[in-house]
Scaffold this motif. Structure first.
Motif, PDB file in Angstrom:
ATOM      1  N   ALA A 196      91.850  -1.289  -0.636  1.00  0.00           N
ATOM      2  CA  ALA A 196      90.776  -1.614   0.312  1.00  0.00           C
ATOM      3  C   ALA A 196      89.946  -0.345   0.512  1.00  0.00           C
ATOM      4  O   ALA A 196      89.956   0.270   1.588  1.00  0.00           O
ATOM      5  N   PRO A 197      89.221   0.084  -0.529  1.00  0.00           N
ATOM      6  CA  PRO A 197      88.528   1.378  -0.470  1.00  0.00           C
ATOM      7  C   PRO A 197      87.384   1.378   0.530  1.00  0.00           C
ATOM      8  O   PRO A 197      86.800   0.335   0.851  1.00  0.00           O
ATOM      9  N   VAL A 198      87.075   2.577   1.012  1.00  0.00           N
ATOM     10  CA  VAL A 198      85.942   2.744   1.917  1.00  0.00           C
ATOM     11  C   VAL A 198      84.631   2.608   1.149  1.00  0.00           C
ATOM     12  O   VAL A 198      83.662   2.016   1.629  1.00  0.00           O
ATOM     13  N   ARG A 199      84.590   3.156  -0.062  1.00  0.00           N
ATOM     14  CA  ARG A 199      83.367   3.158  -0.867  1.00  0.00           C
ATOM     15  C   ARG A 199      83.699   2.720  -2.290  1.00  0.00           C
ATOM     16  O   ARG A 199      84.859   2.778  -2.716  1.00  0.00           O
ATOM     17  N   ILE A 200      82.684   2.288  -3.014  1.00  0.00           N
ATOM     18  CA  ILE A 200      82.852   1.852  -4.388  1.00  0.00           C
ATOM     19  C   ILE A 200      81.698   2.396  -5.219  1.00  0.00           C
ATOM     20  O   ILE A 200      80.566   2.501  -4.723  1.00  0.00           O
ATOM     21  N   VAL A 201      81.962   2.802  -6.449  1.00  0.00           N
ATOM     22  CA  VAL A 201      80.911   3.292  -7.345  1.00  0.00           C
ATOM     23  C   VAL A 201      80.220   2.092  -8.006  1.00  0.00           C
ATOM     24  O   VAL A 201      80.883   1.229  -8.592  1.00  0.00           O
ATOM     25  N   VAL A 202      78.891   2.028  -7.894  1.00  0.00           N
ATOM     26  CA  VAL A 202      78.117   0.940  -8.485  1.00  0.00           C
ATOM     27  C   VAL A 202      77.527   1.417  -9.813  1.00  0.00           C
ATOM     28  O   VAL A 202      77.553   2.626 -10.125  1.00  0.00           O
ATOM     29  N   PRO A 203      76.972   0.511 -10.649  1.00  0.00           N
ATOM     30  CA  PRO A 203      76.456   0.918 -11.972  1.00  0.00           C
ATOM     31  C   PRO A 203      75.416   2.036 -11.948  1.00  0.00           C
ATOM     32  O   PRO A 203      75.262   2.750 -12.940  1.00  0.00           O
ATOM     33  N   SER A 204      74.727   2.240 -10.845  1.00  0.00           N
ATOM     34  CA  SER A 204      73.745   3.339 -10.774  1.00  0.00           C
ATOM     35  C   SER A 204      74.423   4.698 -10.738  1.00  0.00           C
ATOM     36  O   SER A 204      73.758   5.739 -10.809  1.00  0.00           O
TER      37      SER A 204
ATOM     38  N   GLU B  42      70.417  -1.216  -8.437  1.00  0.00           N
ATOM     39  CA  GLU B  42      71.607  -0.418  -8.723  1.00  0.00           C
ATOM     40  C   GLU B  42      72.691  -1.215  -9.438  1.00  0.00           C
ATOM     41  O   GLU B  42      73.712  -0.658  -9.859  1.00  0.00           O
ATOM     42  N   LEU B  43      72.457  -2.541  -9.589  1.00  0.00           N
ATOM     43  CA  LEU B  43      73.481  -3.384 -10.211  1.00  0.00           C
ATOM     44  C   LEU B  43      73.049  -3.924 -11.568  1.00  0.00           C
ATOM     45  O   LEU B  43      73.745  -4.765 -12.148  1.00  0.00           O
ATOM     46  N   PHE B  44      71.864  -3.476 -12.111  1.00  0.00           N
ATOM     47  CA  PHE B  44      71.455  -3.954 -13.420  1.00  0.00           C
ATOM     48  C   PHE B  44      72.586  -3.728 -14.428  1.00  0.00           C
ATOM     49  O   PHE B  44      73.238  -2.671 -14.447  1.00  0.00           O
ATOM     50  N   GLY B  45      72.801  -4.726 -15.244  1.00  0.00           N
ATOM     51  CA  GLY B  45      73.815  -4.618 -16.291  1.00  0.00           C
ATOM     52  C   GLY B  45      75.203  -5.049 -15.862  1.00  0.00           C
ATOM     53  O   GLY B  45      76.099  -5.173 -16.698  1.00  0.00           O
ATOM     54  N   LEU B  46      75.430  -5.277 -14.546  1.00  0.00           N
ATOM     55  CA  LEU B  46      76.743  -5.700 -14.053  1.00  0.00           C
ATOM     56  C   LEU B  46      76.791  -7.226 -14.029  1.00  0.00           C
ATOM     57  O   LEU B  46      75.986  -7.878 -13.354  1.00  0.00           O
ATOM     58  N   ALA B  47      77.730  -7.801 -14.753  1.00  0.00           N
ATOM     59  CA  ALA B  47      77.757  -9.258 -14.890  1.00  0.00           C
ATOM     60  C   ALA B  47      78.531  -9.936 -13.761  1.00  0.00           C
ATOM     61  O   ALA B  47      78.115 -10.974 -13.246  1.00  0.00           O
ATOM     62  N   ASP B  48      79.668  -9.376 -13.383  1.00  0.00           N
ATOM     63  CA  ASP B  48      80.546 -10.067 -12.434  1.00  0.00           C
ATOM     64  C   ASP B  48      80.586  -9.361 -11.089  1.00  0.00           C
ATOM     65  O   ASP B  48      80.452  -8.141 -11.003  1.00  0.00           O
ATOM     66  N   THR B  49      80.838 -10.145 -10.067  1.00  0.00           N
ATOM     67  CA  THR B  49      80.938  -9.614  -8.705  1.00  0.00           C
ATOM     68  C   THR B  49      82.118  -8.649  -8.606  1.00  0.00           C
ATOM     69  O   THR B  49      83.242  -8.984  -9.034  1.00  0.00           O
ATOM     70  N   PRO B  50      81.917  -7.464  -8.053  1.00  0.00           N
ATOM     71  CA  PRO B  50      83.039  -6.529  -7.880  1.00  0.00           C
ATOM     72  C   PRO B  50      84.122  -7.117  -6.972  1.00  0.00           C
ATOM     73  O   PRO B  50      83.835  -7.857  -6.024  1.00  0.00           O
TER      74      PRO B  50
ATOM     75  N   ASP C  90      64.939  -8.774 -18.395  1.00  0.00           N
ATOM     76  CA  ASP C  90      66.347  -8.931 -18.786  1.00  0.00           C
ATOM     77  C   ASP C  90      67.213  -7.956 -17.978  1.00  0.00           C
ATOM     78  O   ASP C  90      67.375  -6.793 -18.356  1.00  0.00           O
ATOM     79  N   PRO C  91      67.768  -8.398 -16.831  1.00  0.00           N
ATOM     80  CA  PRO C  91      68.576  -7.481 -16.005  1.00  0.00           C
ATOM     81  C   PRO C  91      69.913  -7.126 -16.647  1.00  0.00           C
ATOM     82  O   PRO C  91      70.550  -6.156 -16.257  1.00  0.00           O
ATOM     83  N   TRP C  92      70.313  -7.911 -17.654  1.00  0.00           N
ATOM     84  CA  TRP C  92      71.605  -7.677 -18.284  1.00  0.00           C
ATOM     85  C   TRP C  92      71.606  -6.366 -19.086  1.00  0.00           C
ATOM     86  O   TRP C  92      72.608  -5.650 -19.084  1.00  0.00           O
ATOM     87  N   SER C  93      70.483  -6.059 -19.758  1.00  0.00           N
ATOM     88  CA  SER C  93      70.442  -4.872 -20.611  1.00  0.00           C
ATOM     89  C   SER C  93      69.712  -3.708 -19.964  1.00  0.00           C
ATOM     90  O   SER C  93      69.657  -2.614 -20.534  1.00  0.00           O
ATOM     91  N   ALA C  94      69.153  -3.908 -18.753  1.00  0.00           N
ATOM     92  CA  ALA C  94      68.408  -2.831 -18.096  1.00  0.00           C
ATOM     93  C   ALA C  94      69.368  -1.782 -17.563  1.00  0.00           C
ATOM     94  O   ALA C  94      70.549  -2.052 -17.300  1.00  0.00           O
ATOM     95  N   THR C  95      68.838  -0.568 -17.416  1.00  0.00           N
ATOM     96  CA  THR C  95      69.649   0.538 -16.896  1.00  0.00           C
ATOM     97  C   THR C  95      69.607   0.525 -15.372  1.00  0.00           C
ATOM     98  O   THR C  95      68.530   0.505 -14.771  1.00  0.00           O
TER      99      THR C  95
END
Length: 829
Positions: A717-725, A752-760, A814-819
């Motif tokens: 149950a972390p306080v923070r999580i690293v996102v794709p950005s 900050e979530l471009f390229g992330l397919a599934d919900t964390p 295309d949000p799937w391949s964007a940075t």
């Protein structure tokens, strides 16, 4: 004479030969009470030993013993006998012994091996009396540890036999009853009609329309007397008889025999006639739908009999009484729309348990198996009372005084009073008081003093009766007092006069928690030993008495109202309760000054007699006082930060999501309950609440988790999580009003979530985060727990709307391949 249960008797003997326990279901009238015990007398496994049958009511015990003895051509006291409170008819020849109330408990406690007893029968177990539940629990323990050959039979008319058989690991047999069709109707009441008037109309209707005798079920003796009076003035061509537990034996026997002259009868009965005895000739039942059943009365400290609606099972049993000999009719005096509870609630769930706890302490094992376990709160309250009475020590072990109290066979409060008497006169006076406390009020609540009630009893003995006193009640009290004197071996006659404080000096031993001292500024209010306050009625003769003992209270919003009390002599208090008069330094939290106050206090139990300022504050007392202050003020008085509340929500959430981790409960309620363990240490050396810093509070809270659990909390149950950005973003945890965890929230800019397919997910992948997707300005665009679905279905619309509003930020097709990025687009792009 064959009874409906007769064909089942061989099977009962055979089952008991193969198994030590049996559940027997048989409706009223099947004959189980009087046919089963004699049928077992010659069973080989009984080997000539006795059968003891627990019968819940005295009327039924006498009746059953008399019926069985008569069928054998004997008098009661031969092969069949009975034991009830203050009365017994048994001999060396007795093989079947019918017992009531706590008699069986006393037999087991006195000699757990039960020499000479081969079988214990629990009749009418569906009534769920506390004595039956305790007796069964003790019997099962005896059977398991000392007497494998002991047979136990639980007999019932209406009960969940399957559940009971599973509890006992016992076979189950069922008998058919002897019954004819019964037509059930609801007899309407008239506007503002008293119960006795409705009964009179129903009886007149029944006698005019139907043949046979009429059985009327009423809650108790008082309602029976009113109904009998109402029928006296009615055109009732029938003999009106009463049936309740307080009738003399000869009058009970008269009711249970058919009328010699063939005249029709109207029997006004309590629920003793529901299943315990059989009345001949009844074709009509009139049912009030009410019964008097024990409920714990916090005002008196005793169980009291309250008038309550019966259960549906009882209503069915009562109606069935009309169909024993032929077709019958049952009239119910409640609306057809009224719904009843299916089954009667067991007494163990709704009465005061001091007697039960004392029995368990004497047995030496509180972990007996009960069909329904006693409530923990009621057990704790009972232990506290028994410690005050001197029956238990601080480790809940029975004392020598407790064993003497138990032997008297009455409520521990009254037993403590009876044992406190110092000489013959006091013993006789204590017997009078025990009888008065247990009985109905002979003065009908005329005033709040015990002296007037005892004086009415003394006058009755001298041949005088106060106009306001109830003569029959005084006669019953006099009889009970005489039985108590015989039980205690008190040879002195009851005194004709008693000193002013004599009654209160004895009652103080029964109600040590309700000894009261007059308030220093209000002669009508009293501070009680249990820390509460009570007030006298405006016209009370006790007003201004320095010390009283309140035996009966009515709890109200502010103070309790004293309903019955007596003055107490302080010198006698100091002699009998000297250990409760103490003087010591105390430190308490003063809410008005928001500070600790150190005082030298003289007190009697919870009553402060005198307090004066003390010197410096003792650090240990200060830490305790600050901890207690938090209990009074609430946890919000501590320096909580948002981070600490988040820590609490994380622990509680992970505790619910992954219970196998064994995380402690850190809800507000649990923290308050365990405050001594985690909060008192950081208060050591402090004298103010604000001396506790947020850092110290946090360390105290986190100390409840060992190092491995702290690591698991941070990982799962972390306080923070690293996102794709590449950035760390905070997860917000929250608890609902009922303490259950809300879905954890991750608020993050969409880019900050471009390229992330599934919900964390967190908690080892068990819990998806709720994503609050934000615009570049930090405003919410979408809330979702399905990120893949958002990209596929919703993002194109969001892009179309937001691209023009935030042109400096990337909105790729295309949000799937964007940075992923947390920045705006570089200039010139």
């Amino acid at each position: 004479m064959d009874l409906p249960i007769t064909p089942l008797l061989p099977a009962i003997r055979d089952r008991l030969a193969a198994h030590p326990r049996l559940v027997l279901e048989a409706p009223p009238g099947a004959g189980k009470t009087t046919a089963v015990p004699p049928a077992l007398l010659e069973a080989p496994w009984l080997a000539g030993r006795r059968i003891v049958m627990l019968e819940p009511r005295r009327v039924a015990a006498r009746s059953a013993a008399g019926f069985m003895a008569a069928r054998m051509g004997e008098e009661v006291g031969g092969t069949v006998g009975y034991r009830i409170r203050f009365e017994h008819r048994v001999s060396a020849r007795t093989r079947i012994e019918v017992v009531t109330e706590g008699i069986l408990t006393r037999m087991i406690q006195d000699d757990p091996e039960l020499p000479g007893v081969g079988a214990l029968l629990f009749d009418e177990f569906h009534e769920r009396h506390l004595s039956a539940d305790l007796g069964l629990a003790l019997a099962l323990d005896v059977q398991a540890s000392l007497r494998e050959d002991l047979r136990i039979v639980v007999m019932s008319a209406t009960l969940d036999g399957e559940r009971l058989a599973a509890f006992l690991d016992a076979p189950r047999l069922s008998s058919q009853g002897r019954s004819h069709p019964v037509q059930v109707e609801h007899f309407p009441a008239r506007r503002d009609e008293a119960l006795e008037a409705q009964v009179r109309r129903a009886v007149e209707h029944a006698l005019a329309r139907h043949p046979g005798d009429v059985l009327v079920f009423l809650p108790g003796r008082r309602e029976i007397a009113r109904a009998a009076l109402a029928l006296e003035g009615a055109a009732v061509d029938a003999e009106v008889l009463e049936l309740h537990g307080e009738l003399p034996v000869e009058r009970q026997a008269q009711v249970l025999r058919p009328a010699a002259d063939g005249r029709r009868r109207v029997v006004l009965a309590t629920n003793v006639a529901e299943s315990s005895v059989t009345l001949p000739g009844v074709r009509v039942v009139i049912d009030s739908g009410l019964a008097r059943e024990p409920r714990y009365d916090p005002g008196s400290g005793f169980p009291r009999l309250d008038v309550v609606p019966i259960a549906q099972a009882s209503a069915d049993q009562r109606a069935g009484r009309a169909g024993r000999v032929a077709e019958g009719w049952a009239y119910r005096l409640w609306p057809a729309s009224q719904r009843l509870e299916p089954q009667r609630r067991p007494e163990i769930a709704q009465v005061e348990l001091a007697g039960l706890v004392l029995e368990l302490a004497a047995w030496g094992d509180a972990a007996l198996r009960f069909v329904d376990p006693p409530p923990p709160g009621a057990l704790a309250a009972a232990r506290d009372l028994l410690r005050r009475l001197g029956a238990l020590d601080d480790q809940h072990r029975i004392t020598s005084t407790g064993r003497r109290m138990l032997a008297l066979g009455t409520h521990p409060r009254l037993a403590a009073m009876l044992l406190a008497a110092r000489d013959g006169d006091e013993r006789a006076l204590a017997c009078d008081l025990a009888a008065l406390v247990e009985a109905r009020d002979p003065l009908r609540g005329r005033d709040d003093g015990w002296r007037a009630r005892w004086a009415a009893l003394a006058a009755f003995r001298a041949g005088r009766t106060d106009a306001d006193a109830h003569r029959a009640t005084l006669a019953a009290i006099d009889t009970a007092a005489r039985q108590w004197r015989r039980r205690l071996g008190a040879r002195d006659a009851p005194p004709r006069e008693a000193p002013a404080h004599a009654l209160g000096d004895l009652l103080a031993h029964a109600f040590p928690d309700r000894i009261g001292r007059v308030h220093p500024r209000d002669p009508q209010r009293y501070l009680l030993a249990n820390g509460r306050t009570a007030r006298l009625a405006d016209d009370s003769a006790l007003r201004g008495e320095p010390w009283i003992v309140a035996s009966e209270l009515r709890h109200e919003a502010r103070d309790a109202l004293v309903l019955r009390a007596a003055p107490v002599d302080e010198a006698r208090l100091r002699r009998d309760f000297g250990e409760r008069f103490i003087e010591r330094d105390e430190v308490r939290w003063d809410e008005a000054r928001r500070a600790l106050v150190a005082e030298r206090v003289r007190r009697f139990d919870g009553i402060v007699l005198d307090a004066r300022p003390a010197g410096s504050v003792d650090p240990a007392l200060a830490a305790q006082a600050l901890t207690d202050a938090v209990a009074a003020l609430g946890l919000d008085a501590l320096p909580w930060t948002q981070g600490l509340r988040q820590w609490q929500a994380r622990v509680q959430s992970l505790r619910a999501w992954m219970p196998d981790l064994g995380l402690p409960d850190v809800s507000d309620a649990a923290l308050l309950a365990t405050r001594e363990a985690w909060l008192r240490p950081p208060f050591e050396g402090a004298t103010r609440l604000d001396a506790l810093s947020a850092e110290a509070l946090g360390e105290a809270l986190r100390s409840q988790l060992d190092w491995p659990l702290r690591q698991q909390l941070d990982a799962l149950a972390p306080v923070r999580i690293v996102v794709p950005s590449g950035m760390e973003r905070r997860i917000d945890y929250a608890l609902a009003a009922d303490g259950t965890p809300e879905p954890p929230v991750l608020a993050v800019k969409l880019q900050e979530l471009f390229g992330l397919a599934d919900t964390p997910r967190i908690a080892d992948g068990r819990v998806p985060l709720t994503l609050h997707l934000l615009s570049p300005a930090g405003r919410p665009l979408q809330v979702t727990r399905d990120l893949r679905g958002f990209w596929d279905r919703t993002y194109p619309e969001v892009r179309k709307e937001m691209k023009g509003r935030y042109p400096k930020h990337p909105w790729p097709e295309d949000p799937w391949s964007a940075t992923a990025t947390h920045r705006a687009k570089p200039r010139g792009t």
